[in-house]
Design a protein around this motif. Structure first.
Motif, PDB file in Angstrom:
ATOM      1  N   PHE A 220       0.836  -1.197   0.000  1.00  0.00           N
ATOM      2  CA  PHE A 220       0.000   0.000   0.000  1.00  0.00           C
ATOM      3  C   PHE A 220       0.874   1.251   0.000  1.00  0.00           C
ATOM      4  N   PRO A 221       0.330   2.371  -0.492  1.00  0.00           N
ATOM      5  CA  PRO A 221       1.099   3.625  -0.489  1.00  0.00           C
ATOM      6  C   PRO A 221       1.281   4.131   0.932  1.00  0.00           C
ATOM      7  N   LEU A 222       2.449   4.659   1.208  1.00  0.00           N
ATOM      8  CA  LEU A 222       2.746   5.180   2.537  1.00  0.00           C
ATOM      9  C   LEU A 222       1.880   6.396   2.850  1.00  0.00           C
ATOM     10  N   PHE A 223       1.545   6.541   4.123  1.00  0.00           N
ATOM     11  CA  PHE A 223       0.803   7.715   4.574  1.00  0.00           C
ATOM     12  C   PHE A 223       1.691   8.938   4.370  1.00  0.00           C
ATOM     13  N   ALA A 224       1.203   9.898   3.605  1.00  0.00           N
ATOM     14  CA  ALA A 224       2.035  11.035   3.209  1.00  0.00           C
ATOM     15  C   ALA A 224       1.267  12.340   3.391  1.00  0.00           C
ATOM     16  N   PRO A 225       1.275  12.926   4.572  1.00  0.00           N
ATOM     17  CA  PRO A 225       0.559  14.185   4.770  1.00  0.00           C
ATOM     18  C   PRO A 225       1.175  15.304   3.946  1.00  0.00           C
ATOM     19  N   PRO A 226       0.366  16.088   3.258  1.00  0.00           N
ATOM     20  CA  PRO A 226       0.934  17.178   2.449  1.00  0.00           C
ATOM     21  C   PRO A 226       1.481  18.283   3.336  1.00  0.00           C
ATOM     22  N   LYS A 227       2.499  18.955   2.860  1.00  0.00           N
ATOM     23  CA  LYS A 227       3.085  20.055   3.616  1.00  0.00           C
ATOM     24  C   LYS A 227       2.122  21.237   3.653  1.00  0.00           C
ATOM     25  N   GLN A 228       2.117  21.915   4.788  1.00  0.00           N
ATOM     26  CA  GLN A 228       1.290  23.103   4.934  1.00  0.00           C
ATOM     27  C   GLN A 228       2.098  24.347   4.560  1.00  0.00           C
ATOM     28  N   PRO A 229       1.446  25.388   4.081  1.00  0.00           N
ATOM     29  CA  PRO A 229       2.189  26.598   3.706  1.00  0.00           C
ATOM     30  C   PRO A 229       2.810  27.279   4.922  1.00  0.00           C
ATOM     31  N   VAL A 230       3.944  27.906   4.691  1.00  0.00           N
ATOM     32  CA  VAL A 230       4.619  28.661   5.740  1.00  0.00           C
ATOM     33  C   VAL A 230       4.053  30.074   5.755  1.00  0.00           C
ATOM     34  N   THR A 231       3.525  30.488   6.893  1.00  0.00           N
ATOM     35  CA  THR A 231       2.930  31.818   7.012  1.00  0.00           C
ATOM     36  C   THR A 231       4.002  32.870   7.269  1.00  0.00           C
ATOM     37  N   ALA A 232       3.592  34.144   7.205  1.00  0.00           N
ATOM     38  CA  ALA A 232       4.526  35.235   7.483  1.00  0.00           C
ATOM     39  C   ALA A 232       5.070  35.129   8.905  1.00  0.00           C
ATOM     40  N   ALA A 233       4.192  34.847   9.873  1.00  0.00           N
ATOM     41  CA  ALA A 233       4.641  34.728  11.261  1.00  0.00           C
ATOM     42  C   ALA A 233       5.640  33.587  11.408  1.00  0.00           C
ATOM     43  N   GLU A 234       5.385  32.463  10.725  1.00  0.00           N
ATOM     44  CA  GLU A 234       6.291  31.325  10.835  1.00  0.00           C
ATOM     45  C   GLU A 234       7.636  31.622  10.189  1.00  0.00           C
ATOM     46  N   VAL A 258       6.999  25.581  10.878  1.00  0.00           N
ATOM     47  CA  VAL A 258       8.051  26.375  11.517  1.00  0.00           C
ATOM     48  C   VAL A 258       9.409  25.756  11.227  1.00  0.00           C
ATOM     49  N   GLY A 259       9.490  24.416  11.269  1.00  0.00           N
ATOM     50  CA  GLY A 259      10.741  23.752  10.916  1.00  0.00           C
ATOM     51  C   GLY A 259      11.145  24.034   9.487  1.00  0.00           C
ATOM     52  N   ASP A 260      10.165  24.066   8.569  1.00  0.00           N
ATOM     53  CA  ASP A 260      10.463  24.424   7.179  1.00  0.00           C
ATOM     54  C   ASP A 260      11.036  25.837   7.102  1.00  0.00           C
ATOM     55  N   ALA A 261      10.451  26.745   7.884  1.00  0.00           N
ATOM     56  CA  ALA A 261      10.924  28.132   7.877  1.00  0.00           C
ATOM     57  C   ALA A 261      12.353  28.228   8.393  1.00  0.00           C
ATOM     58  N   VAL A 262      12.671  27.479   9.439  1.00  0.00           N
ATOM     59  CA  VAL A 262      14.042  27.482   9.969  1.00  0.00           C
ATOM     60  C   VAL A 262      15.015  26.991   8.907  1.00  0.00           C
ATOM     61  N   CYS A 263      14.670  25.878   8.250  1.00  0.00           N
ATOM     62  CA  CYS A 263      15.569  25.318   7.222  1.00  0.00           C
ATOM     63  C   CYS A 263      15.750  26.289   6.061  1.00  0.00           C
ATOM     64  N   GLN A 264      14.670  26.922   5.622  1.00  0.00           N
ATOM     65  CA  GLN A 264      14.787  27.877   4.515  1.00  0.00           C
ATOM     66  C   GLN A 264      15.655  29.075   4.912  1.00  0.00           C
ATOM     67  N   PRO A 537       8.899  31.716  -0.161  1.00  0.00           N
ATOM     68  CA  PRO A 537       7.662  31.217  -0.774  1.00  0.00           C
ATOM     69  C   PRO A 537       6.822  30.434   0.235  1.00  0.00           C
ATOM     70  N   PRO A 538       5.513  30.306  -0.016  1.00  0.00           N
ATOM     71  CA  PRO A 538       4.662  29.549   0.908  1.00  0.00           C
ATOM     72  C   PRO A 538       5.106  28.099   1.068  1.00  0.00           C
ATOM     73  N   PHE A 539       5.648  27.510  -0.004  1.00  0.00           N
ATOM     74  CA  PHE A 539       6.093  26.121   0.041  1.00  0.00           C
ATOM     75  C   PHE A 539       7.561  26.077  -0.395  1.00  0.00           C
ATOM     76  N   PRO A 540       8.482  26.329   0.521  1.00  0.00           N
ATOM     77  CA  PRO A 540       9.889  26.441   0.111  1.00  0.00           C
ATOM     78  C   PRO A 540      10.474  25.143  -0.443  1.00  0.00           C
ATOM     79  N   PHE A 541       9.915  23.998  -0.059  1.00  0.00           N
ATOM     80  CA  PHE A 541      10.469  22.715  -0.495  1.00  0.00           C
ATOM     81  C   PHE A 541       9.475  21.904  -1.315  1.00  0.00           C
ATOM     82  N   GLY A 542       8.605  22.609  -2.018  1.00  0.00           N
ATOM     83  CA  GLY A 542       7.663  21.935  -2.895  1.00  0.00           C
ATOM     84  C   GLY A 542       6.369  21.573  -2.184  1.00  0.00           C
ATOM     85  N   THR A 543       5.381  21.171  -2.985  1.00  0.00           N
ATOM     86  CA  THR A 543       4.068  20.872  -2.431  1.00  0.00           C
ATOM     87  C   THR A 543       3.337  19.861  -3.298  1.00  0.00           C
TER      88      THR A 543
END
Length: 616
Positions: A220-234, A258-264, A537-543
């Motif tokens: 079966f396909p792995l459970f893969a939650p989509p990434k949420q957009p990074v807000t201005a505050a984040e 927030v982790g995405d924002a730190v990495c970006q 960008p809202p999705f720095p690592f793709g979406t």
């Protein structure tokens, strides 16, 4: 002895019951690593036979998301089919959610999917409060006799080997207990071809397993939650946190945007340093101190419980390069989007070997080779998100005042404790200064709160979009002043009055003028140049979301917020009724939602409101 191979989960369930009897204590890994078909077959047996006792001990039960409102369901339908189609939902979830589990079946979790089980008494009552590193001992105390885990399979020298892949976290500790004679259980694997084959200590020979479920019918396909957009505050939080990370140091990051924002922000620090420096300075009400501004030359090493996809980006961009025992990152589990799993699967073995999946105790504690870990984890920065914090520095991350659990402690306390135990290390707690609650804006910084995850005597560094509060070793009055400086200005005066009434800050104290413009508008102004350059960008690592879905997400959030206010809803309705013809982009969004040709008054109302929200 080689494991018994099965292609039929029902036959496997019969074999398990024949081996351990009708009293089953089933341990499942946190999150992704659950052997769904094995679990469901055992659940079906117990549901059909009251003489079977089934206790499931696990964490982070994953379930296919569902929309709440009619508009959300319209939005989520195609997303669910695209991202979760073929995923076998866990059979115990509906009964657990509705309180209708058979009396002979119980589910205990030590970490819950955030916010999803708040109003489910059965789940709340069966929750086990535990640090991640203590969970294995509680599983042993419950008398575990079956461990069922999703595994990756590989042939080597004519023999099958299996990798615990996404979840060596507790299983390796349980196996060590079994090896020492402190436990007796069957290890049951379910092979999954999409699971990346991770190397190292998480690899097991086939004889470690009693049974393996493997065949086309149970892929079966792995459970893969989509990434949420990074807000201005984040993004603002991410830049503030990134300026605290030292070159040559150690990094831990939690899940979420927030982790995405730190990495970006770290990537910009490395490759677009001028933009990084400028953004940090614009976001800071006063000159930022400390301010780690230079690109990375020595590089970082990752020691984290969760391997987030942002770590792969840091590897790709030449930031996560400092090796410890041949690895640039040691982690205990992973969960992420489809692209993340694909990237791990497609890596050459030598590159993938530099990502070492370990027992959770390795990542989250200093026990075991403490001297080696101290040498490795220099200048550590443990970055974890919270729900709320108090003016005196206590942190609320997992539960509400009334005792209901939002998520769980997980490893947060472990990393805070490490930050105090390691020379030069810091715990960095991040949180949005405000939240929307019932259509109102509320402060996430409180005077006090009836539940805490991290007590105030372990206060260290707190980061909001408005800056950094260094609380370690400070007096209570200094902590109050520092926390007020990163509080949204709409709530500063009220919180200051409470602190003065409690005698925790001087009666004549005033918040410096430079901190009294802590507003979302200031954050937007500060980020404007970075937005214009396209580096936040809202999705720095793709979406996984389409272009139309990306436009729809903020519009649906506006509608959700307006639903709590009749004036706001009325204003949107009027705006939609008086709008001209939709733009091509809006028309595509309406078609994506199935509202381009409404057939009744409800659909016409939804279309009108959505048009207005898109226009904003």
């Amino acid at each position: 002895m080689q494991p018994v191979q099965h292609g039929d989960p029902e036959a496997l369930a019969d074999s398990i019951i024949a081996a351990v009897g009708k009293s089953i204590v089933l341990a499942l890994p946190l999150g992704l690593g659950k052997a769904n078909h094995v679990v469901n077959a055992l659940y079906d047996r117990a549901a059909a036979d009251p003489s079977i006792s089934l206790r499931i001990v696990t964490a982070l039960t994953l379930e296919t998301p569902r929309g709440g409102s009619a508009l959300e369901r319209r939005f989520m339908g195609p997303v669910i089919e695209r991202l979760f189609g073929g995923y076998p939902d866990l059979a115990y979830v509906p009964g657990l959610r509705t309180g209708t589990l058979p009396p002979n079946i119980e589910v205990n979790e030590f970490f819950m999917l955030a916010g999803r089980w708040l109003s489910v008494p059965t789940a709340q009552q069966a929750y086990i409060s535990a640090n991640y590193t203590h969970a294995a001992r509680y599983v042993l105390d419950r008398g575990v006799n079956v461990v069922a885990q999703l595994v990756a399979r590989r042939e080597a020298d004519g023999a099958a080997r299996y990798s615990l892949s996404c979840n060596p976290d507790l299983t390796l500790d349980l196996l060590a207990a079994r090896q020492a004679g402190r436990a007796k259980f069957l290890l049951v694997g379910q092979a999954n071809d999409e699971l990346p084959y991770m190397q190292g200590v998480c690899e097991l020979p086939s004889e470690a397993f009693s049974h393996v479920l493997d065949g086309p019918a149970t892929q079966f396909p792995l459970f893969a939650p989509p990434k949420q957009p990074v807000t201005a505050a984040e993004y603002a939080i991410g830049f503030h946190a990134a300026r605290l990370v030292r070159d040559g140091g150690t990094l831990q990051i939690g899940i979420g945007s927030v982790g995405d924002a730190v990495c970006q922000a770290l990537i910009l620090r490395q490759h677009e340093n001028a933009a990084y420096r400028d953004t940090v300075e614009r976001l800071s009400a006063v000159p930022p101190q400390p301010f780690e501004a230079a690109p990375f030359t020595a590089g970082l090493y990752g020691a984290t419980e969760m391997l987030v996809d942002g770590f792969l980006e840091l590897i790709r961009h030449g930031i996560l390069t400092r090796e410890v025992d041949g690895a640039v990152v040691h982690a205990a589990f992973f969960l992420g989007p489809k692209a993340f799993y694909r990237a791990l699967r497609e890596m050459p073995d030598a590159q993938r070997a530099r990502i070492a999946m370990m027992p959770v105790g390795y990542a989250n504690e200093l026990y075991g080779d403490e001297a080696g870990k101290r040498r490795a984890r220099v200048e550590a920065r443990f970055i974890n998100n919270a729900m709320m914090a108090t003016l005196l520095g206590a942190v609320v991350s997992d539960g509400l005042e009334v005792g209901r659990v939002v998520s769980g402690v997980g490893g947060q306390y472990n990393f805070v404790a490490q930050a105090f135990a390691l020379e030069g290390a810091r715990s960095i707690i991040t949180l949005n200064a405000t939240r929307q609650d019932g259509g109102r804006v509320r402060s996430n910084i409180r005077w006090s709160y009836g539940h805490t995850t991290i007590p105030r005597h372990l206060r260290d560094t707190v980061v909001t979009e408005y800056g950094v509060a260094d609380l370690r070793g400070r007096t209570d009055a200094e902590c109050v002043a520092a926390m007020l400086s990163i509080t949204d200005s709409r709530f500063q005066a009220g919180l200051l009055r409470q602190a003065k009434a409690a005698g925790k800050i001087a009666a004549g104290y005033e918040i410096p003028a430079v901190f009294r413009d802590n507003t979302p508008a200031r954050i937007e102004r500060a980020l404007a140049p970075a937005r214009a350059r396209g580096v936040v960008p809202p999705f720095p690592f793709g979406t996984d979301f389409t272009a139309e879905e990306q436009r729809l997400m903020p519009a649906l959030m506006r509608l959700k917020s307006a639903a709590h206010s009749l004036p706001a809803l009325g204003a949107l309705l009027w705006q939609g009724l008086t709008a001209g013809p939709p733009s091509p982009q809006d028309a595509a969004c309406l078609e994506r939602m199935g509202l381009h040709k409404p057939t009744d008054w409800r659909q016409r109302l939804q279309r009108t409101l959505l048009r207005a929200a898109l226009g904003e």
